[in-house]
Motif scaffolding. Structure first.
Motif, PDB file in Angstrom:
ATOM      1  N   HIS A  81      38.654  43.731  43.165  1.00 58.96           N
ATOM      2  CA  HIS A  81      37.794  42.701  42.566  1.00 58.96           C
ATOM      3  C   HIS A  81      37.166  43.132  41.243  1.00 58.96           C
ATOM      4  O   HIS A  81      36.617  42.301  40.530  1.00 58.96           O
ATOM      5  N   LYS A  82      37.237  44.419  40.921  1.00 57.47           N
ATOM      6  CA  LYS A  82      36.682  44.850  39.634  1.00 57.47           C
ATOM      7  C   LYS A  82      37.564  44.417  38.462  1.00 57.47           C
ATOM      8  O   LYS A  82      37.166  44.472  37.307  1.00 57.47           O
ATOM      9  N   GLN A  83      38.776  43.991  38.781  1.00 58.03           N
ATOM     10  CA  GLN A  83      39.708  43.593  37.721  1.00 58.03           C
ATOM     11  C   GLN A  83      39.755  42.075  37.549  1.00 58.03           C
ATOM     12  O   GLN A  83      40.820  41.484  37.471  1.00 58.03           O
ATOM     13  N   ILE A  84      38.578  41.463  37.524  1.00 61.11           N
ATOM     14  CA  ILE A  84      38.516  40.014  37.331  1.00 61.11           C
ATOM     15  C   ILE A  84      37.800  39.724  36.017  1.00 61.11           C
ATOM     16  O   ILE A  84      36.741  40.294  35.752  1.00 61.11           O
ATOM     17  N   SER A  85      38.396  38.878  35.202  1.00 62.33           N
ATOM     18  CA  SER A  85      37.767  38.500  33.938  1.00 62.33           C
ATOM     19  C   SER A  85      38.008  37.025  33.682  1.00 62.33           C
ATOM     20  O   SER A  85      39.146  36.547  33.816  1.00 62.33           O
ATOM     21  N   ASN A  86      36.963  36.329  33.302  1.00 64.15           N
ATOM     22  CA  ASN A  86      37.082  34.907  33.000  1.00 64.15           C
ATOM     23  C   ASN A  86      37.817  34.659  31.682  1.00 64.15           C
ATOM     24  O   ASN A  86      38.118  33.520  31.341  1.00 64.15           O
ATOM     25  N   GLU A  87      38.098  35.728  30.949  1.00 68.53           N
ATOM     26  CA  GLU A  87      38.841  35.561  29.693  1.00 68.53           C
ATOM     27  C   GLU A  87      40.323  35.285  29.945  1.00 68.53           C
ATOM     28  O   GLU A  87      41.027  34.774  29.082  1.00 68.53           O
ATOM     29  N   ILE A 110      37.737  38.735  50.076  1.00 63.87           N
ATOM     30  CA  ILE A 110      36.379  38.263  50.354  1.00 63.87           C
ATOM     31  C   ILE A 110      35.416  38.805  49.296  1.00 63.87           C
ATOM     32  O   ILE A 110      34.575  38.069  48.761  1.00 63.87           O
ATOM     33  N   ASN A 111      35.566  40.078  48.983  1.00 61.63           N
ATOM     34  CA  ASN A 111      34.673  40.691  47.993  1.00 61.63           C
ATOM     35  C   ASN A 111      34.845  40.093  46.599  1.00 61.63           C
ATOM     36  O   ASN A 111      33.951  40.184  45.760  1.00 61.63           O
ATOM     37  N   ALA A 112      36.006  39.499  46.365  1.00 62.50           N
ATOM     38  CA  ALA A 112      36.267  38.913  45.040  1.00 62.50           C
ATOM     39  C   ALA A 112      35.577  37.561  44.859  1.00 62.50           C
ATOM     40  O   ALA A 112      35.365  37.117  43.725  1.00 62.50           O
ATOM     41  N   VAL A 113      35.217  36.926  45.952  1.00 59.89           N
ATOM     42  CA  VAL A 113      34.722  35.542  45.863  1.00 59.89           C
ATOM     43  C   VAL A 113      33.506  35.382  44.939  1.00 59.89           C
ATOM     44  O   VAL A 113      33.504  34.501  44.066  1.00 59.89           O
ATOM     45  N   PRO A 114      32.447  36.221  45.080  1.00 55.96           N
ATOM     46  CA  PRO A 114      31.289  36.039  44.180  1.00 55.96           C
ATOM     47  C   PRO A 114      31.674  36.139  42.705  1.00 55.96           C
ATOM     48  O   PRO A 114      31.083  35.457  41.866  1.00 55.96           O
ATOM     49  N   PHE A 115      32.661  36.966  42.404  1.00 53.79           N
ATOM     50  CA  PHE A 115      33.112  37.105  41.009  1.00 53.79           C
ATOM     51  C   PHE A 115      33.934  35.884  40.596  1.00 53.79           C
ATOM     52  O   PHE A 115      33.758  35.324  39.517  1.00 53.79           O
ATOM     53  N   LEU A 116      34.823  35.456  41.480  1.00 58.96           N
ATOM     54  CA  LEU A 116      35.688  34.321  41.150  1.00 58.96           C
ATOM     55  C   LEU A 116      34.891  33.032  40.976  1.00 58.96           C
ATOM     56  O   LEU A 116      35.237  32.188  40.155  1.00 58.96           O
ATOM     57  N   LYS A 117      33.805  32.910  41.749  1.00 57.76           N
ATOM     58  CA  LYS A 117      33.000  31.685  41.650  1.00 57.76           C
ATOM     59  C   LYS A 117      32.333  31.547  40.289  1.00 57.76           C
ATOM     60  O   LYS A 117      31.939  30.453  39.898  1.00 57.76           O
ATOM     61  N   LYS A 118      32.220  32.665  39.579  1.00 60.08           N
ATOM     62  CA  LYS A 118      31.616  32.605  38.242  1.00 60.08           C
ATOM     63  C   LYS A 118      32.670  32.344  37.160  1.00 60.08           C
ATOM     64  O   LYS A 118      32.358  32.405  35.973  1.00 60.08           O
ATOM     65  N   THR A 119      33.904  32.143  37.570  1.00 60.13           N
ATOM     66  CA  THR A 119      34.966  31.922  36.580  1.00 60.13           C
ATOM     67  C   THR A 119      35.585  30.548  36.785  1.00 60.13           C
ATOM     68  O   THR A 119      35.352  29.902  37.807  1.00 60.13           O
ATOM     69  N   ASP A 120      36.389  30.142  35.792  1.00 62.07           N
ATOM     70  CA  ASP A 120      37.214  28.957  36.035  1.00 62.07           C
ATOM     71  C   ASP A 120      38.689  29.337  35.985  1.00 62.07           C
ATOM     72  O   ASP A 120      39.541  28.568  35.554  1.00 62.07           O
ATOM     73  N   LEU A 121      38.975  30.529  36.456  1.00 59.96           N
ATOM     74  CA  LEU A 121      40.360  30.989  36.515  1.00 59.96           C
ATOM     75  C   LEU A 121      41.178  30.113  37.457  1.00 59.96           C
ATOM     76  O   LEU A 121      40.665  29.665  38.495  1.00 59.96           O
ATOM     77  N   GLU A 122      42.430  29.904  37.092  1.00 59.90           N
ATOM     78  CA  GLU A 122      43.354  29.255  38.037  1.00 59.90           C
ATOM     79  C   GLU A 122      43.744  30.295  39.093  1.00 59.90           C
ATOM     80  O   GLU A 122      44.244  31.362  38.758  1.00 59.90           O
ATOM     81  N   ILE A 123      43.503  29.971  40.338  1.00 59.49           N
ATOM     82  CA  ILE A 123      43.741  30.937  41.416  1.00 59.49           C
ATOM     83  C   ILE A 123      45.065  30.603  42.101  1.00 59.49           C
ATOM     84  O   ILE A 123      45.240  29.490  42.610  1.00 59.49           O
ATOM     85  N   ILE A 124      45.976  31.562  42.079  1.00 58.10           N
ATOM     86  CA  ILE A 124      47.316  31.317  42.644  1.00 58.10           C
ATOM     87  C   ILE A 124      47.542  32.268  43.815  1.00 58.10           C
ATOM     88  O   ILE A 124      47.822  33.457  43.622  1.00 58.10           O
ATOM     89  N   PRO A 125      47.401  31.765  45.037  1.00 53.60           N
ATOM     90  CA  PRO A 125      47.598  32.621  46.204  1.00 53.60           C
ATOM     91  C   PRO A 125      49.033  33.131  46.275  1.00 53.60           C
ATOM     92  O   PRO A 125      49.983  32.343  46.183  1.00 53.60           O
ATOM     93  N   THR A 126      49.165  34.424  46.426  1.00 53.46           N
ATOM     94  CA  THR A 126      50.473  35.061  46.299  1.00 53.46           C
ATOM     95  C   THR A 126      50.709  36.052  47.438  1.00 53.46           C
ATOM     96  O   THR A 126      49.907  36.963  47.653  1.00 53.46           O
ATOM     97  N   ALA A 127      51.805  35.837  48.156  1.00 52.91           N
ATOM     98  CA  ALA A 127      52.213  36.778  49.201  1.00 52.91           C
ATOM     99  C   ALA A 127      52.879  37.974  48.527  1.00 52.91           C
ATOM    100  O   ALA A 127      53.915  37.823  47.876  1.00 52.91           O
ATOM    101  N   TYR A 128      52.262  39.136  48.680  1.00 55.02           N
ATOM    102  CA  TYR A 128      52.705  40.329  47.947  1.00 55.02           C
ATOM    103  C   TYR A 128      53.374  41.285  48.942  1.00 55.02           C
ATOM    104  O   TYR A 128      52.738  41.753  49.889  1.00 55.02           O
ATOM    105  N   LEU A 129      54.646  41.546  48.710  1.00 58.71           N
ATOM    106  CA  LEU A 129      55.419  42.361  49.660  1.00 58.71           C
ATOM    107  C   LEU A 129      55.942  43.612  48.966  1.00 58.71           C
ATOM    108  O   LEU A 129      56.774  43.526  48.047  1.00 58.71           O
ATOM    109  N   LEU A 130      55.449  44.745  49.410  1.00 57.59           N
ATOM    110  CA  LEU A 130      55.935  46.019  48.874  1.00 57.59           C
ATOM    111  C   LEU A 130      57.147  46.460  49.685  1.00 57.59           C
ATOM    112  O   LEU A 130      57.100  46.525  50.914  1.00 57.59           O
TER     113      LEU A 130
END
Ligand code: 1GP
Length: 236
Positions: A81-87, A110-130
């Motif tokens: 969540h530290k890698q979130i920027s509204n830019e 969950i921890n990202a939510v307070p940060f995301l709520k302060k942005t208007d980023l388009e949020i794209i849920p992504t299934a990430y498979l290593l």
């Protein structure tokens, strides 16, 4: 239209999308102008920005600088969540479905939510498979999860489909940055047959021919990180 709608539209029209992954830890703000001039000469459609270990410092400044020189959509590809920027324009809201570490399945989200709520980023849920790639990559090291067996294509397909059923909008097959072995072409073909949503493939793709083959196998977006990092003229 949203970035996601454009990705879906491209898939429908069989227009392939090429992504450059920039690791903020490896770029100085002062390098951005030159870097963007190289990107401009390349057939790149999107920029992903993020890394497994980046602490988020200077992320805003970096994106503002990139946007001075480059109009491509910038999607965050965050390690946490530290890698979130509204830019940025949007964010891949990743869930590491290949792993069994609850932190990377739900806790970081969950921890990202307070940060995301302060942005208007388009949020794209992504299934990430290593997927296992012959070496231990940063994703494996940092997430403390095991990748999926590259020979068990059925299980990878099932995981991707579960990701789609859960409501994810994209599936990302990841071999890991600098992977020795990229995602097997056979696996890409099978996963494409299995899911309706667009497929991103990345990790260890290091030649133009390899990019072509991954597209031919059915990937909608191909991600190039290391090859461009090592050689800024890679696409010329
Ligand atoms: C890593 O899929 C990306 O997350 C790109 O990997 O650095 O090997 O191109 P490379």
């Amino acid at each position: 239209t949203s970035i996601y709608q454009e990705i879906v539209f491209a898939k429908k029209n069989k227009r392939k999308l090429l992504v450059i992954l920039l690791d903020p830890e490896k770029i100085l703000v002062s390098d951005v102008a030159l870097l963007c001039s190289k990107i401009k000469n390349a057939p790149v459609t999107h920029i992903f920005l993020g890394g497994s270990t980046f602490n988020g410092n200077y992320l805003d400044e970096l994106i503002v600088e990139i946007k001075k020189y480059c109009t491509l959509p910038i999607l965050l590809f965050p390690g946490d969540h530290k890698q979130i920027s509204n830019e940025a324009d949007g964010i891949l809201f990743l869930s590491l479905l290949s792993g069994r570490n609850p932190d990377y399945l739900i806790e970081h989200q969950i921890n990202a939510v307070p940060f995301l709520k302060k942005t208007d980023l388009e949020i794209i849920p992504t299934a990430y498979l290593l997927i296992e790639s012959g070496t231990i990559t940063a994703v494996e090291r940092v997430s403390l999860t095991k990748p999926l067996d590259r020979n068990n294509i059925d299980y990878v397909c099932q995981t991707a489909k579960a990701g789609e059923f859960m409501g994810n909008k994209l599936v990302y097959l990841e071999a890991g940055s600098g992977a020795k072995n990229a995602i097997p072409l056979e696996m890409i073909k099978k996963v494409v047959d299995e899911i309706q949503i667009p497929l991103i493939v990345g990790g260890g793709i290091s030649t133009q021919e390899a990019i072509e083959k991954v597209f031919e196998a059915g990937a909608d977006m191909v991600v190039i990180g290391t090859a461009f990092e090592n050689d800024n003229t890679f696409f010329n």
